[in-house]
Design an enzyme around this catalytic site. Sequence first.
Site, PDB file in Angstrom:
ATOM      1  N   LYS A   1       1.716   4.033  -3.050  1.00  8.92           N
ATOM      2  CA  LYS A   1       1.417   5.752  -2.885  1.00  8.92           C
ATOM      3  C   LYS A   1       2.688   6.290  -3.162  1.00  8.92           C
ATOM      4  O   LYS A   1       2.913   7.438  -3.811  1.00  8.92           O
ATOM      5  CB  LYS A   1       0.943   6.109  -1.633  1.00  8.92           C
ATOM      6  CG  LYS A   1      -0.227   5.385  -0.926  1.00  8.92           C
ATOM      7  CD  LYS A   1      -1.370   5.984  -2.068  1.00  8.92           C
ATOM      8  CE  LYS A   1      -2.764   5.466  -1.487  1.00  8.92           C
ATOM      9  NZ  LYS A   1      -4.065   6.100  -2.069  1.00  8.92           N
TER      10      LYS A   1
ATOM     11  N   TYR B   1       0.817  -1.238   0.207  1.00 12.20           N
ATOM     12  CA  TYR B   1      -0.136  -0.080  -0.068  1.00 12.20           C
ATOM     13  C   TYR B   1       0.963   1.323   0.128  1.00 12.20           C
ATOM     14  O   TYR B   1       0.797   2.266  -0.666  1.00 12.20           O
ATOM     15  CB  TYR B   1      -0.987   0.060   1.166  1.00 12.20           C
ATOM     16  CG  TYR B   1      -1.835   1.294   1.578  1.00 12.20           C
ATOM     17  CD1 TYR B   1      -2.972   1.547   0.640  1.00 12.20           C
ATOM     18  CD2 TYR B   1      -1.534   1.891   2.361  1.00 12.20           C
ATOM     19  CE1 TYR B   1      -3.781   2.827   0.517  1.00 12.20           C
ATOM     20  CE2 TYR B   1      -2.530   3.207   2.590  1.00 12.20           C
ATOM     21  CZ  TYR B   1      -3.479   3.399   1.789  1.00 12.20           C
ATOM     22  OH  TYR B   1      -4.231   4.412   1.795  1.00 12.20           O
TER      23      TYR B   1
END
Length: 192
Positions: free
Chosen positions: A45, A41
């Site tokens: 990003k 995750y």
Amino acid sequence: MELAKQYRLKIFVPSTIGAFGPDSPRNPTPDLCVQRPRTIYGVSKVHAELLGEYYHFKYGLDFRSLRFPGVISGDTAPGGGTTDYAVMIFHEALRTGRFDCYLDRDTKLPMMYIEDCLRSLIELMEAPNESLKLRTYNVAAISFTPEELVKAVQKYVPNLQVDYAPDHRQEIETTTTKTLLKIDNEISVRRR
């Protein structure tokens, strides 16, 4: 990004404090620093942030991004992320009167109310492109622990029963966001 480049559009990509890792500086964490996240995750990003920055410098794309903490909203159901306990507890307190918290009681995480989140987004998007020194900024509001939140909820649901049973999200928190606890009350969105 290609379409935004082609049609000369302004583009916003939300990021997260999950983009930081255990080697990131803290107290407070600067907008521009070592990130090195240890979750997919967080890696995704950072990838989006760097891709947007590349398009900005290579093609002049008006790319903007904010790294949000956990966002608390009564309108959106929690999705199972590390900070989602802060919304789940309200639902469970009213629905069942008990809550199983997947974090330790003293795990302090940065959070933000949805109205403040949206205000920071609007301010960033309304800022003139030439006034931005960076393409991605940190944004923060408050930090608290599950135990502090439980005490606040118990003022309204006094019989709320809470069990603490840390799961894999506790490990994620320990290796990533724990380094960022002291960004409280520093909103780094700079308009000049």
